[in-house]
Design a protein around this motif. Structure first.
Motif, mmCIF file in Angstrom:
data_model
loop_
_atom_site.group_PDB
_atom_site.id
_atom_site.type_symbol
_atom_site.label_atom_id
_atom_site.label_comp_id
_atom_site.label_asym_id
_atom_site.label_seq_id
_atom_site.Cartn_x
_atom_site.Cartn_y
_atom_site.Cartn_z
ATOM 1 N N THR A 5 58.051 -46.451 4.284
ATOM 2 C CA THR A 5 58.112 -45.163 4.974
ATOM 3 C C THR A 5 56.957 -44.270 4.543
ATOM 4 O O THR A 5 56.321 -43.613 5.376
ATOM 5 C CB THR A 5 59.460 -44.464 4.700
ATOM 6 O OG1 THR A 5 60.511 -45.326 5.144
ATOM 7 C CG2 THR A 5 59.560 -43.130 5.407
ATOM 8 N N VAL A 6 56.673 -44.264 3.254
ATOM 9 C CA VAL A 6 55.543 -43.476 2.741
ATOM 10 C C VAL A 6 54.249 -43.945 3.401
ATOM 11 O O VAL A 6 53.436 -43.135 3.855
ATOM 12 C CB VAL A 6 55.448 -43.591 1.202
ATOM 13 C CG1 VAL A 6 54.145 -42.988 0.685
ATOM 14 C CG2 VAL A 6 56.651 -42.931 0.539
ATOM 15 N N GLY A 7 54.072 -45.249 3.494
ATOM 16 C CA GLY A 7 52.873 -45.794 4.121
ATOM 17 C C GLY A 7 52.741 -45.376 5.575
ATOM 18 O O GLY A 7 51.656 -45.010 6.034
ATOM 19 N N HIS A 8 53.860 -45.413 6.311
ATOM 20 C CA HIS A 8 53.826 -44.995 7.715
ATOM 21 C C HIS A 8 53.465 -43.515 7.842
ATOM 22 O O HIS A 8 52.701 -43.126 8.724
ATOM 23 C CB HIS A 8 55.167 -45.269 8.397
ATOM 24 C CG HIS A 8 55.426 -46.722 8.618
ATOM 25 N ND1 HIS A 8 54.521 -47.577 9.201
ATOM 26 C CD2 HIS A 8 56.517 -47.480 8.344
ATOM 27 C CE1 HIS A 8 55.029 -48.787 9.274
ATOM 28 N NE2 HIS A 8 56.246 -48.756 8.757
ATOM 29 N N ARG A 9 53.997 -42.707 6.971
ATOM 30 C CA ARG A 9 53.669 -41.274 7.008
ATOM 31 C C ARG A 9 52.206 -41.041 6.665
ATOM 32 O O ARG A 9 51.547 -40.181 7.248
ATOM 33 C CB ARG A 9 54.589 -40.497 6.074
ATOM 34 C CG ARG A 9 55.996 -40.421 6.617
ATOM 35 C CD ARG A 9 56.902 -39.602 5.760
ATOM 36 N NE ARG A 9 58.228 -39.543 6.370
ATOM 37 C CZ ARG A 9 59.266 -39.002 5.803
ATOM 38 N NH1 ARG A 9 59.172 -38.459 4.595
ATOM 39 N NH2 ARG A 9 60.437 -38.994 6.414
ATOM 40 N N LEU A 10 51.686 -41.790 5.715
ATOM 41 C CA LEU A 10 50.271 -41.668 5.367
ATOM 42 C C LEU A 10 49.381 -42.142 6.511
ATOM 43 O O LEU A 10 48.321 -41.558 6.762
ATOM 44 C CB LEU A 10 49.972 -42.431 4.077
ATOM 45 C CG LEU A 10 50.548 -41.799 2.806
ATOM 46 C CD1 LEU A 10 50.511 -42.785 1.641
ATOM 47 C CD2 LEU A 10 49.793 -40.525 2.461
ATOM 48 N N MET A 11 49.800 -43.179 7.225
ATOM 49 C CA MET A 11 49.050 -43.623 8.411
ATOM 50 C C MET A 11 49.004 -42.498 9.438
ATOM 51 O O MET A 11 47.950 -42.221 10.009
ATOM 52 C CB MET A 11 49.696 -44.864 9.039
ATOM 53 C CG MET A 11 49.435 -46.156 8.318
ATOM 54 S SD MET A 11 47.821 -46.863 8.647
ATOM 55 C CE MET A 11 47.967 -47.361 10.354
ATOM 56 N N ALA A 12 50.148 -41.865 9.666
ATOM 57 C CA ALA A 12 50.206 -40.770 10.645
ATOM 58 C C ALA A 12 49.281 -39.620 10.243
ATOM 59 O O ALA A 12 48.713 -38.945 11.097
ATOM 60 C CB ALA A 12 51.640 -40.270 10.792
ATOM 61 N N ALA A 13 49.111 -39.433 8.929
ATOM 62 C CA ALA A 13 48.227 -38.383 8.410
ATOM 63 C C ALA A 13 46.772 -38.857 8.285
ATOM 64 O O ALA A 13 45.930 -38.134 7.770
ATOM 65 C CB ALA A 13 48.737 -37.899 7.054
ATOM 66 N N GLN A 14 46.503 -40.075 8.744
ATOM 67 C CA GLN A 14 45.171 -40.684 8.682
ATOM 68 C C GLN A 14 44.659 -40.835 7.251
ATOM 69 O O GLN A 14 43.462 -40.804 7.003
ATOM 70 C CB GLN A 14 44.180 -39.919 9.552
ATOM 71 C CG GLN A 14 44.559 -39.919 11.002
ATOM 72 C CD GLN A 14 43.570 -39.196 11.882
ATOM 73 O OE1 GLN A 14 42.610 -38.594 11.427
ATOM 74 N NE2 GLN A 14 43.800 -39.271 13.178
ATOM 75 N N GLU A 15 45.563 -41.041 6.325
ATOM 76 C CA GLU A 15 45.229 -41.311 4.921
ATOM 77 C C GLU A 15 45.354 -42.820 4.709
ATOM 78 O O GLU A 15 46.287 -43.310 4.071
ATOM 79 C CB GLU A 15 46.174 -40.541 3.996
ATOM 80 C CG GLU A 15 46.028 -39.044 4.079
ATOM 81 C CD GLU A 15 44.732 -38.541 3.456
ATOM 82 O OE1 GLU A 15 44.063 -39.300 2.721
ATOM 83 O OE2 GLU A 15 44.385 -37.371 3.714
ATOM 84 N N TYR A 16 44.389 -43.561 5.256
ATOM 85 C CA TYR A 16 44.513 -45.005 5.346
ATOM 86 C C TYR A 16 44.453 -45.725 4.001
ATOM 87 O O TYR A 16 45.196 -46.676 3.778
ATOM 88 C CB TYR A 16 43.475 -45.562 6.315
ATOM 89 C CG TYR A 16 43.592 -44.952 7.696
ATOM 90 C CD1 TYR A 16 44.795 -44.957 8.383
ATOM 91 C CD2 TYR A 16 42.496 -44.344 8.291
ATOM 92 C CE1 TYR A 16 44.910 -44.382 9.644
ATOM 93 C CE2 TYR A 16 42.599 -43.777 9.554
ATOM 94 C CZ TYR A 16 43.811 -43.800 10.219
ATOM 95 O OH TYR A 16 43.908 -43.229 11.464
ATOM 96 N N VAL A 43 46.850 -51.105 9.002
ATOM 97 C CA VAL A 43 46.047 -50.198 8.176
ATOM 98 C C VAL A 43 44.651 -50.786 7.947
ATOM 99 O O VAL A 43 43.670 -50.051 7.932
ATOM 100 C CB VAL A 43 46.764 -49.816 6.860
ATOM 101 C CG1 VAL A 43 46.741 -50.927 5.835
ATOM 102 C CG2 VAL A 43 46.149 -48.552 6.265
ATOM 103 N N ASN A 44 44.552 -52.092 7.824
ATOM 104 C CA ASN A 44 43.227 -52.706 7.704
ATOM 105 C C ASN A 44 42.418 -52.507 8.983
ATOM 106 O O ASN A 44 41.209 -52.267 8.922
ATOM 107 C CB ASN A 44 43.340 -54.192 7.352
ATOM 108 C CG ASN A 44 43.448 -54.404 5.866
ATOM 109 O OD1 ASN A 44 42.474 -54.242 5.136
ATOM 110 N ND2 ASN A 44 44.636 -54.731 5.388
#
Length: 145
Positions: A5-16, A43-44
């Motif tokens: 979930t953290v990863g998905h939220r970071l993707m949404a924030a463009q923090e790849y 993400v890659n």
């Protein structure tokens, strides 16, 4: 909150890069599930690492061939690699698995078919392919200028 979930939220924030770390932690905690493999591939792709993205997304669709988001994101990789015919087939599969419900997948299929029909189609100006994440939000892949 789990690392996926953290990863998905970071993707949404463009923090790849941070999302990549979170997905790796999720893999360590939960194992390499098809959803985690898809997330790592996505993400890659967002990071422009097409070889890693393609390898991971092909693995994801092999392990779970019924996941439209993994097929869609593989299609985006293939488009980025100018493998338009295969990308169109992959987008068709994603569209069928999704029952035509995802606007992002429909748009990606439409753009890939247009590119196939018109070899003069201007990728730089027209095409913006969308990464899709299972049930949460869409990610847009824009060509670099």
């Amino acid at each position: 909150m789990d690392q996926l979930t953290v990863g998905h939220r970071l993707m949404a924030a463009q923090e790849y890069e941070l999302a990549l770390s979170a997905f790796r932690l999720a893999a360590a905690e939960q194992g390499l599930t098809p959803e985690i493999i898809t997330s790592l591939g996505s993400v890659n792709l967002a990071l422009g690492r097409l070889n890693q993205a393609e390898e991971l997304l092909r693995r994801a669709v092999k392990e779970d061939p019924e996941t439209p988001d993994a097929w869609n994101n593989l299609g985006v990789v293939l488009i980025e690699r100018n493998q338009t015919a295969e990308a169109a087939q992959v987008f068709r599969r994603a569209f069928a698995l999704d029952n035509g419900e995802s606007v992002a997948i429909r748009d990606n299929l439409r753009l890939a078919l247009a590119k196939m029909e018109n070899s003069q189609y201007n990728v730089e100006e027209e095409q913006q392919y969308k990464l899709v994440r299972r049930g949460r939000s869409d990610f847009l892949v824009r060509p670099t200028q």
